[in-house]
Design a protein around this motif. Structure first.
Motif, PDB file in Angstrom:
ATOM      1  N   LYS A 295      24.657 -48.324 -19.192  1.00 34.07           N
ATOM      2  CA  LYS A 295      24.888 -48.479 -17.753  1.00 34.07           C
ATOM      3  C   LYS A 295      23.593 -48.486 -16.956  1.00 34.07           C
ATOM      4  O   LYS A 295      23.409 -49.298 -16.047  1.00 34.07           O
ATOM      5  CB  LYS A 295      25.822 -47.364 -17.261  1.00 34.07           C
ATOM      6  CG  LYS A 295      26.196 -47.494 -15.802  1.00 34.07           C
ATOM      7  CD  LYS A 295      27.352 -46.562 -15.445  1.00 34.07           C
ATOM      8  CE  LYS A 295      28.655 -47.049 -16.047  1.00 34.07           C
ATOM      9  NZ  LYS A 295      29.818 -46.242 -15.595  1.00 34.07           N
ATOM     10  N   ASP A 297      20.471 -48.707 -18.432  1.00 35.90           N
ATOM     11  CA  ASP A 297      19.405 -49.178 -19.327  1.00 35.90           C
ATOM     12  C   ASP A 297      19.249 -50.686 -19.163  1.00 35.90           C
ATOM     13  O   ASP A 297      20.012 -51.474 -19.714  1.00 35.90           O
ATOM     14  CB  ASP A 297      19.768 -48.829 -20.771  1.00 35.90           C
ATOM     15  CG  ASP A 297      18.633 -49.127 -21.736  1.00 35.90           C
ATOM     16  OD1 ASP A 297      17.621 -49.714 -21.304  1.00 35.90           O
ATOM     17  OD2 ASP A 297      18.760 -48.786 -22.926  1.00 35.90           O
ATOM     18  N   THR A 298      18.236 -51.091 -18.394  1.00 39.95           N
ATOM     19  CA  THR A 298      18.011 -52.522 -18.171  1.00 39.95           C
ATOM     20  C   THR A 298      17.031 -53.126 -19.174  1.00 39.95           C
ATOM     21  O   THR A 298      16.810 -54.331 -19.179  1.00 39.95           O
ATOM     22  CB  THR A 298      17.463 -52.756 -16.748  1.00 39.95           C
ATOM     23  OG1 THR A 298      16.249 -52.012 -16.591  1.00 39.95           O
ATOM     24  CG2 THR A 298      18.481 -52.312 -15.704  1.00 39.95           C
ATOM     25  N   ASP A 299      16.434 -52.274 -20.012  1.00 39.38           N
ATOM     26  CA  ASP A 299      15.464 -52.757 -20.995  1.00 39.38           C
ATOM     27  C   ASP A 299      16.108 -53.147 -22.319  1.00 39.38           C
ATOM     28  O   ASP A 299      15.411 -53.638 -23.212  1.00 39.38           O
ATOM     29  CB  ASP A 299      14.405 -51.681 -21.265  1.00 39.38           C
ATOM     30  CG  ASP A 299      13.554 -51.398 -20.039  1.00 39.38           C
ATOM     31  OD1 ASP A 299      13.425 -52.322 -19.203  1.00 39.38           O
ATOM     32  OD2 ASP A 299      13.039 -50.276 -19.914  1.00 39.38           O
ATOM     33  N   LEU A 301      19.852 -54.445 -24.539  1.00 39.73           N
ATOM     34  CA  LEU A 301      21.188 -55.032 -24.561  1.00 39.73           C
ATOM     35  C   LEU A 301      21.785 -54.791 -25.945  1.00 39.73           C
ATOM     36  O   LEU A 301      21.090 -54.372 -26.873  1.00 39.73           O
ATOM     37  CB  LEU A 301      21.160 -56.520 -24.214  1.00 39.73           C
ATOM     38  CG  LEU A 301      20.170 -57.420 -24.960  1.00 39.73           C
ATOM     39  CD1 LEU A 301      20.786 -57.922 -26.261  1.00 39.73           C
ATOM     40  CD2 LEU A 301      19.759 -58.597 -24.093  1.00 39.73           C
TER      41      LEU A 301
END
Length: 638
Positions: A295, A297-299, A301
């Motif tokens: 949720k 964690d944009t670094d 996938l």
């Protein structure tokens, strides 16, 4: 009764038993769609008949595969790469820093559009043209074996090369196979059971999605119009980050008796969590587990690798011994069966979102062999991404590189060294046929990022579920009414002999339907018409036999003699009529399309089953009756 007669009776009962067992999954699927048979049963009798669009509704789409445009794209892509490679002088040293233009043909037939003109300019144009003309054959054999020398005009400083006819045919075949693979992948993601993707002619694909409602029609077409995006991402190598992620994911693993409301109905699915390995038999369950962990964690996938597992195995260890056909069959099972021997499962990959690149510039991927004759997948990047891929691999030696389409991971090979020049070789290890299957599957996935043949929708039609239900009822009535009329006529006209013919008729329908189920045939209205026609044809042989019997009896022959003569003298006429009908079925199958082929298949199987039941089965019954009768006449008389 002699031993030969007993052997034929045993074979008949064995055939009845096997036919009934083969037909059971079809009957259960129609009467109780959610019910599941034991895994030991489905391991032997898995195939079943599928109802076509005209029987249960759905959509019918036809796509054209523009292989001509794909070939033009291939020539355009090669032009730039060939120019750059020749100018480096690595392949032909005399051409280093030469002034070269590579011009793809703009128009013409397939032979012309696959040709490229290599033109040399500048002060040393004549020298460079001669050097290329001298070395072009060996150069092409080494780097571009699908191309060949076509012609040269040294006065104009030009050499023409082009794809061989064999290479063009193979490219067109691969483009069509890739298009089918892409569509099947989209359908599997949509969750449509009993779908059909088939090739028609040399450049068309027919897609049938039965059972879709009107609301799902637009969504399905939108899904199929997508081709999926190919990406390469580094698998997270930081142990601390990876450990924290998988701990968070494992903490959300559903516990027995306490499944969350979001996963209601998925309680029978299995989950395995251990260290950095998370597997489950449901992608929805895994999505629920990883949702919170990503949720903020944009670094990173998440990718899901599709695997095949035994749901009884606590570790959900991937099964790799399946053939490609077996895997497709399992993927089409819409309902999860916890007692099945093999089901589809998924495994989680934690990927670095910022360490990777897209696969839009992958120009080609082929299966090949390494120096030890082990299957490998060879991939070629365009000049736009060759340097980027080299940098990516240089920075991540001894780390995994996930190859994915959308969020499905297809492979995660280890990077052994920096890979420059845009030419990549992916080793698959050793393991025989299963390794070759993996290499072929990966090559097809990698081609999804290449500029392959565009798909254009030719037309689409929709059959509503109401019309489908009406078709089912009409087909059911036609079979029942036709069947009853034939049976009543045979009993009314031939008496007890007609009863024997009716028994054979019932067995004929059983064998015919089980044959269709065995091949996983799609039953359509033309197929039902073929069944009705077979019912009528099936008694023709018995009518010929019975009439010959009557003729012999009118000549005052004994019943046993009339019985033998009836079969012997009617055999030639029966064989001739069925051969001519069989020829018609072969012609319809060879030159027909879609429903016509379905009719031909049903007709062909009907001929075989009716020949067996009308000649062999009825004779066995009559021989049994004669043996039990003291005179042999009372049991055969009308």
């Amino acid at each position: 009764m002699n031993r030969q007669w007993r052997g034929r009776v045993f074979a008949l009962f064995l055939l009845i038993l096997l036919s009934s067992a083969t037909l059971l999954p079809t009957i259960l699927g129609l009467m109780a769609p959610g019910a599941a048979l034991p895994s030991w049963y489905t391991s032997f009798f898995k195939n079943r008949m599928i109802l076509g669009l005209d029987l249960q509704g759905g959509i019918h789409l036809q796509y054209g595969v523009d292989t001509r445009e794909a070939l033009k794209n291939k020539s355009r892509n090669l032009a730039g790469r060939l120019r750059d490679e020749l100018k480096t002088g690595d392949a032909i040293s005399a051409l280093k820093d030469a002034d070269i233009k590579v011009i793809p043909a703009a128009e013409g037939g397939v032979e012309e559009i696959t040709q490229l003109t290599v033109r040399f300019e500048g002060a040393k144009a004549a020298e460079h043209a001669q050097a290329f003309a001298d070395g072009v054959v060996s150069f092409l054999q080494r780097f571009y074996p699908e191309y060949q020398w076509i012609s040269q005009d040294l006065s104009a400083r030009e050499v023409v090369i082009g794809m061989s006819a064999t290479a063009v045919a193979q490219f067109q075949e691969d483009a069509l196979a890739q298009a089918i693979e892409t569509i099947e992948r989209r359908i599997n993601g949509f969750g449509v059971a009993e779908s059909s993707v088939s090739r028609r002619d040399a450049d068309k694909i027919v897609v049938e999605l039965p059972g879709l409602s009107e609301e799902e029609f637009g969504k399905a077409k939108e899904k199929l119009s997508q081709t999926g995006l190919l990406y390469f991402n580094i698998v997270e190598y930081d142990d601390a980050k990876s450990s924290a992620f998988f701990q968070a994911v494992g903490a959300r693993a559903p516990q027995a008796g306490a499944w969350p409301e979001e996963l209601k109905g998925a309680e029978e699915h299995k989950v395995y969590v251990s260290g950095g390995v998370v597997r489950a038999t449901s992608r929805d369950v895994l999505s629920y587990m990883v949702g919170e962990a990503l949720k903020a964690d944009t670094d990173h996938l998440v990718g899901f690798e599709k695997i095949f597992v035994d749901p009884q195995d606590a570790d959900l260890t991937p099964i790799t011994r399946l053939s490609a056909q077996q895997e497709k069959q399992i993927e089409r099972e819409a309902v999860y069966n916890p007692s099945a021997s093999v089901v589809v499962g998924y495994q989680v990959y934690y990927l670095r979102a910022l360490d990777g690149l897209s696969g839009e510039n992958v120009e080609d991927a082929q299966v090949g062999y390494d120096s030890f004759q082990r299957p490998v997948t060879n991939m070629t990047f365009g000049s736009q991404d060759a340097d980027r891929f080299a940098d990516l691999t240089e920075k991540n030696v001894n780390r995994q590189l996930a190859i994915r389409i959308d969020d499905i991971v297809y492979s995660a090979p280890n990077i052994n060294e920096r890979i420059g020049g845009g030419r990549v070789q992916i080793s698959m290890g050793s393991g025989g046929a299963s390794v070759m299957k993996e290499a072929q599957a990966l090559a097809m996935v990698l081609k999804s990022g290449a500029l392959q043949a565009p798909l254009r929708q030719i037309y689409s039609t929709q059959v509503g579920p109401t019309l489908g239900q009406e078709s089912i009822e009409a087909g059911r009535r036609s079979i029942v009414v036709g069947f009853l009329l034939v049976m009543v006529f045979m009993i009314a006209y031939y008496g007890r002999r007609g009863v024997v013919a009716n028994v054979a008729l019932l067995l004929n329908v059983l064998f015919l339907l089980s044959g269709l189920a065995l091949f996983g045939a799609t039953l359509t209205m033309p197929g039902i018409a073929g069944i009705v026609l077979t019912v009528g044809m099936a008694v023709d042989a018995n009518v010929l036999i019975f009439e010959r019997m009557k003729e012999e009896e009118r000549r005052s022959k004994k019943a046993s003699e009339a019985f033998a003569a009836g079969y012997e003298k009617a055999w030639t006429a029966i064989l001739d009529s069925n051969i001519t009908t069989g020829i018609a079925a072969v012609v319809l199958y060879q030159f027909g399309t879609g429903p016509v082929k379905g009719f031909a298949v049903t007709l062909g199987l009907g001929i075989l089953s009716s020949m067996y039941t009308a000649i062999v089965v009825t004779r066995l019954i009559f021989e049994y009756t004669n043996a039990r009768s003291s005179s042999g006449a009372a049991r055969l008389s009308a």
